[in-house]
Design a protein around this motif. Sequence first.
Motif, PDB file in Angstrom:
ATOM      1  N   GLY A 126      63.637   8.965  30.682  1.00  0.00           N
ATOM      2  CA  GLY A 126      64.085   8.105  31.774  1.00  0.00           C
ATOM      3  C   GLY A 126      65.345   8.672  32.412  1.00  0.00           C
ATOM      4  O   GLY A 126      65.315   9.169  33.536  1.00  0.00           O
ATOM      5  N   ASP A 127      66.422   8.642  31.664  1.00  0.00           N
ATOM      6  CA  ASP A 127      67.689   9.208  32.134  1.00  0.00           C
ATOM      7  C   ASP A 127      68.196  10.209  31.110  1.00  0.00           C
ATOM      8  O   ASP A 127      67.995  10.047  29.904  1.00  0.00           O
ATOM      9  CB  ASP A 127      68.737   8.098  32.325  1.00  0.00           C
ATOM     10  N   THR A 129      71.720  12.159  29.926  1.00  0.00           N
ATOM     11  CA  THR A 129      73.178  12.179  30.012  1.00  0.00           C
ATOM     12  C   THR A 129      73.716  13.335  29.201  1.00  0.00           C
ATOM     13  O   THR A 129      73.332  13.504  28.041  1.00  0.00           O
ATOM     14  CB  THR A 129      73.772  10.877  29.436  1.00  0.00           C
ATOM     15  N   TYR A 162      78.403  12.927  31.707  1.00  0.00           N
ATOM     16  CA  TYR A 162      77.964  12.768  33.093  1.00  0.00           C
ATOM     17  C   TYR A 162      76.449  12.728  33.118  1.00  0.00           C
ATOM     18  O   TYR A 162      75.783  13.137  32.163  1.00  0.00           O
ATOM     19  CB  TYR A 162      78.523  13.881  33.996  1.00  0.00           C
ATOM     20  N   HIS A 163      75.920  12.214  34.212  1.00  0.00           N
ATOM     21  CA  HIS A 163      74.471  12.117  34.366  1.00  0.00           C
ATOM     22  C   HIS A 163      73.894  13.493  34.670  1.00  0.00           C
ATOM     23  O   HIS A 163      74.426  14.215  35.510  1.00  0.00           O
ATOM     24  CB  HIS A 163      74.118  11.169  35.507  1.00  0.00           C
ATOM     25  N   GLY A 164      72.787  13.829  34.009  1.00  0.00           N
ATOM     26  CA  GLY A 164      72.101  15.088  34.273  1.00  0.00           C
ATOM     27  C   GLY A 164      70.748  14.827  34.908  1.00  0.00           C
ATOM     28  O   GLY A 164      70.371  13.676  35.166  1.00  0.00           O
ATOM     29  N   ARG A 165      70.014  15.874  35.176  1.00  0.00           N
ATOM     30  CA  ARG A 165      68.713  15.761  35.836  1.00  0.00           C
ATOM     31  C   ARG A 165      67.609  15.661  34.794  1.00  0.00           C
ATOM     32  O   ARG A 165      67.440  16.566  33.966  1.00  0.00           O
ATOM     33  CB  ARG A 165      68.467  16.985  36.715  1.00  0.00           C
ATOM     34  N   ALA A 166      66.826  14.577  34.826  1.00  0.00           N
ATOM     35  CA  ALA A 166      65.762  14.387  33.842  1.00  0.00           C
ATOM     36  C   ALA A 166      64.484  15.141  34.213  1.00  0.00           C
ATOM     37  O   ALA A 166      63.738  15.570  33.330  1.00  0.00           O
ATOM     38  CB  ALA A 166      65.456  12.892  33.695  1.00  0.00           C
ATOM     39  N   SER A 167      64.220  15.328  35.509  1.00  0.00           N
ATOM     40  CA  SER A 167      62.903  15.840  35.926  1.00  0.00           C
ATOM     41  C   SER A 167      62.654  17.284  35.528  1.00  0.00           C
ATOM     42  O   SER A 167      61.517  17.732  35.521  1.00  0.00           O
ATOM     43  CB  SER A 167      62.736  15.712  37.447  1.00  0.00           C
ATOM     44  N   GLN A 352      72.298   0.228  30.980  1.00  0.00           N
ATOM     45  CA  GLN A 352      71.085   0.063  30.180  1.00  0.00           C
ATOM     46  C   GLN A 352      70.579   1.403  29.659  1.00  0.00           C
ATOM     47  O   GLN A 352      70.303   2.311  30.436  1.00  0.00           O
ATOM     48  CB  GLN A 352      70.005  -0.581  31.049  1.00  0.00           C
ATOM     49  N   LEU A 353      70.446   1.504  28.342  1.00  0.00           N
ATOM     50  CA  LEU A 353      69.779   2.652  27.731  1.00  0.00           C
ATOM     51  C   LEU A 353      68.339   2.252  27.452  1.00  0.00           C
ATOM     52  O   LEU A 353      68.057   1.093  27.144  1.00  0.00           O
ATOM     53  CB  LEU A 353      70.471   3.060  26.431  1.00  0.00           C
ATOM     54  N   GLN A 354      67.435   3.219  27.536  1.00  0.00           N
ATOM     55  CA  GLN A 354      66.013   2.912  27.356  1.00  0.00           C
ATOM     56  C   GLN A 354      65.375   3.904  26.384  1.00  0.00           C
ATOM     57  O   GLN A 354      65.814   5.062  26.306  1.00  0.00           O
ATOM     58  CB  GLN A 354      65.293   2.981  28.705  1.00  0.00           C
ATOM     59  N   ASP A 357      65.377   7.933  26.649  1.00  0.00           N
ATOM     60  CA  ASP A 357      66.532   8.581  27.269  1.00  0.00           C
ATOM     61  C   ASP A 357      66.996   9.709  26.355  1.00  0.00           C
ATOM     62  O   ASP A 357      66.822   9.651  25.130  1.00  0.00           O
ATOM     63  CB  ASP A 357      67.692   7.587  27.445  1.00  0.00           C
TER      64      ASP A 357
ATOM     65  N   ASP B 127      64.548  10.026  39.037  1.00  0.00           N
ATOM     66  CA  ASP B 127      65.947  10.460  39.066  1.00  0.00           C
ATOM     67  C   ASP B 127      66.614   9.906  40.308  1.00  0.00           C
ATOM     68  O   ASP B 127      65.981   9.772  41.361  1.00  0.00           O
ATOM     69  CB  ASP B 127      66.034  11.997  39.088  1.00  0.00           C
ATOM     70  N   HIS B 163      74.302  13.648  40.056  1.00  0.00           N
ATOM     71  CA  HIS B 163      73.275  12.819  39.443  1.00  0.00           C
ATOM     72  C   HIS B 163      73.831  11.437  39.135  1.00  0.00           C
ATOM     73  O   HIS B 163      74.934  11.323  38.595  1.00  0.00           O
ATOM     74  CB  HIS B 163      72.784  13.452  38.146  1.00  0.00           C
ATOM     75  N   ARG B 165      72.782   7.206  37.720  1.00  0.00           N
ATOM     76  CA  ARG B 165      71.994   6.545  36.680  1.00  0.00           C
ATOM     77  C   ARG B 165      70.815   5.798  37.302  1.00  0.00           C
ATOM     78  O   ARG B 165      71.016   4.897  38.122  1.00  0.00           O
ATOM     79  CB  ARG B 165      72.875   5.558  35.919  1.00  0.00           C
ATOM     80  N   SER B 167      68.448   3.980  35.526  1.00  0.00           N
ATOM     81  CA  SER B 167      67.974   2.805  34.778  1.00  0.00           C
ATOM     82  C   SER B 167      68.595   1.506  35.245  1.00  0.00           C
ATOM     83  O   SER B 167      68.079   0.437  34.943  1.00  0.00           O
ATOM     84  CB  SER B 167      68.246   2.977  33.269  1.00  0.00           C
ATOM     85  N   THR B 168      69.708   1.559  35.952  1.00  0.00           N
ATOM     86  CA  THR B 168      70.396   0.326  36.352  1.00  0.00           C
ATOM     87  C   THR B 168      70.349   0.102  37.862  1.00  0.00           C
ATOM     88  O   THR B 168      71.188  -0.606  38.404  1.00  0.00           O
ATOM     89  CB  THR B 168      71.851   0.320  35.844  1.00  0.00           C
ATOM     90  N   PHE B 253      80.986   8.358  36.103  1.00  0.00           N
ATOM     91  CA  PHE B 253      79.991   8.093  35.056  1.00  0.00           C
ATOM     92  C   PHE B 253      79.880   6.577  34.869  1.00  0.00           C
ATOM     93  O   PHE B 253      79.140   5.915  35.597  1.00  0.00           O
ATOM     94  CB  PHE B 253      80.412   8.845  33.789  1.00  0.00           C
ATOM     95  N   GLN B 352      63.126  20.106  40.559  1.00  0.00           N
ATOM     96  CA  GLN B 352      61.907  19.373  40.906  1.00  0.00           C
ATOM     97  C   GLN B 352      62.247  17.965  41.398  1.00  0.00           C
ATOM     98  O   GLN B 352      62.880  17.191  40.687  1.00  0.00           O
ATOM     99  CB  GLN B 352      61.017  19.274  39.669  1.00  0.00           C
ATOM    100  N   GLN B 354      60.504  14.321  42.621  1.00  0.00           N
ATOM    101  CA  GLN B 354      59.256  13.628  42.297  1.00  0.00           C
ATOM    102  C   GLN B 354      59.132  12.346  43.132  1.00  0.00           C
ATOM    103  O   GLN B 354      60.148  11.737  43.481  1.00  0.00           O
ATOM    104  CB  GLN B 354      59.227  13.279  40.812  1.00  0.00           C
TER     105      GLN B 354
END
Lengths: 430, 430
Positions: A126-127, A129, A162-167, A352-354, A357, B127, B163, B165, B167-168, B253, B352, B354
């Motif tokens: 999902g996300d 980090t 920090y947030h990173g790229r999940a895709s 929110q963590l899922q 993640d 993302d 990037h 978040r 999820s929120t 963050f 990528q 999406q």
Amino acid sequence: MNQSAIARSWVEHANGHSDFPLQNLPLGIFSRGSDERRCGVAIGDAILDLDAVLAAGLFDGQARNAVQATRGGALNAYFALGREARVALRERLLELLGADSPHQAALKPALYPAAECQLHLPARIGDYTDFYVGIEHAKNVGKLFRPDNPLLPNYKYVPIGYHGRASTIRPSGTDVRRPNGQTLPAGQTEPSFGPCARLDYELELGIWIGQGNAMGDAIPVAQAGEHVAGYCLLNDWSARDIQAWEYQPLGPFLSKSFISTVSPWVVTAEALEPFRCAQPARPEGDPQPLAYLLDPRDQAGGAFDIELEVLLLTERMREQNLPAHRLTLSNTLSMYWTVAQMVAHHSVNGCQLQPGDLFGSGTLSGAKPGQFGSLLEITEGGKVPIELASGEVRRFLEDGDEIILRARCKRDGVASIGFGECRGKILPAH
Amino acid sequence: MNQSAIARSWVEHANGHSDFPLQNLPLGIFSRGSDERRCGVAIGDAILDLDAVLAAGLFDGQARNAVQATRGGALNAYFALGREARVALRERLLELLGADSPHQAALKPALYPAAECQLHLPARIGDYTDFYVGIEHAKNVGKLFRPDNPLLPNYKYVPIGYHGRASTIRPSGTDVRRPNGQTLPAGQTEPSFGPCARLDYELELGIWIGQGNAMGDAIPVAQAGEHVAGYCLLNDWSARDIQAWEYQPLGPFLSKSFISTVSPWVVTAEALEPFRCAQPARPEGDPQPLAYLLDPRDQAGGAFDIELEVLLLTERMREQNLPAHRLTLSNTLSMYWTVAQMVAHHSVNGCQLQPGDLFGSGTLSGAKPGQFGSLLEITEGGKVPIELASGEVRRFLEDGDEIILRARCKRDGVASIGFGECRGKILPAH
């Protein structure tokens, strides 16, 4: 306890120096040929197909529920079940795969050579980090910019992330296309566009999130362990020249998002239990963590003693059949914050963590030469080249270079476990 | 062309000053009571249930394929179909909902008052990337830190982004829980922990990504428009005190990840076509964009003229039945980079994208007072309070305050369209 007292498996290869003895039992998602993706457990040099074992009627109760949640080609639903289901499955797998198992004949058709299988991402992410908890890395990198004051004032209070790229997270073995991008050549005032010339690896521990939280509800540090499904290795490939030009004021972006690679097996908290240890004492003068990050049990046993290794194999080294060159030998003890502190901090604002993640620890370097977890540190930003047995030198990664991350846990009287490899080979830029 | 030449709908409310006249036709995901989530189109003060219209046999060909892809409670598969399917559906909806439609009787049972429906997120967000293309905002914020040199050297070359978040992200109407976190009180050297005291909004344009790209393949700027599914409003709620302490060196963050709010309707490129305009000329002395960001058609018509508005309604204003206070009146013409340039830049390293990814534009402030898209800018970091008709003052947001974003497109001889609202009310910290 001596080695002979360590429980053994009827899968003989698991009793040698495998990353995957009976005590490990990591889950992953695999396929064979054009078969559907499904969940397997690594045992020695083989993979046990949990779908097939389920069909054979060898799971019941909680373990059966757990295996049912592993179906569908991703472990998210299984991660969401939490610790109790995970432990039930582990206990049943210990019986099924133990040397005294009465089910060997029934299980053998569900056991495939790992070399014949394809490994995939274990979950839909999902996300993602990326943290920065490797304090020696933060110091080494900080020194390149601020020799007298390498750590910023927030570092010892805030588990920086920090947030990173999940895709673009991919499993081990996926090739790494050298990215194009903007860079500011030394001495210039206008940027150029072209292939990254300072391509690097970063050695990190990956953390898979299990049970999530509702938006608005923080996860207390004392409960954070319940929200972790397992661990892997993570290579946070980095384009240093792109990063230097783009990262102010909002942080790294395209310098990281072209790909990140994970090892495909999810090593559980239960398998890592013997390798837990107290969080190393903070140096004299360092502040205490704020209360929301402080839990006595976490302080006493929330760290890990895991040896981490990075190897480089160039095209020429492969041609000459030379062994891989070890770039890094490091340890998770260099983490300034525990995984529980990372979880508590991430959610303290109600984020929110899922399940599924992914967290990265940040680069885990040691303080000494030989322990640095990136070429940026090893070559001092490209100033000090590495000499290889092939006669080549490296400042940063070249096309054809392959980076291999490994991890190993060792303790007297306990079976040593590993994480499997996290590999990636550089392809030329488009 | 005068107003009387503008095509009308048999849904009478759509012919007034609605955000949703016949020319808009945005899609969204809604539910009624405990019914399943499904796709609807906004028309005036009503929602047309596309599932019901499909069941009535009123779609065929490409439009039917498009509607089938909207099923399942999220528009990701529909976004993936791209422009041709979207246009086919739009053309059919123009027939069905136009004043001359022969299908009014068949459609009326599928038309619900919007006030009776619940709106949801239109897609599963893979993302989320937040850009920083509002140059006046970048200058205003930069000035607070660097009065003589507000823009960093990379700003006019790099469409800066980071990037966020995913999820929120929540739809309009979701309450905003004030986050807790670490902050460094003025004059202190050690941080405190507690509720955010400098809670702020950020006015942004949201961009929904349509067709994606394979990892490793850049999307050329000339084709970038094909990869955009539509537009919305985005409130990038920000905890300024948490942000100031945490954001070095890797960017914002927890100061952002507690919630971001989007308006629920996806406004299409086709609906916005009349409000396209040339990218405003770069000021004398600004550099030309690098070649990978430059496309003549994009320069000639890749910008938007969309009026953006932010309103504040406090608890006391609601009690006293006072009208909402306008905080911001701004415009998308303040974007230094086009959406096509954002897409091209984001993917130039092979990242990528999406279907269902979300971009934020960054805060869209104008250059003058009254046009600033955040309280940070309006109150100069809390120094200059705003006085409200209720007798209250505001430096940052208080519990009970509600922020409402709106957008409106106007041009002579063309139906004016809007985006619907993006609302959120602050709840006290846990």
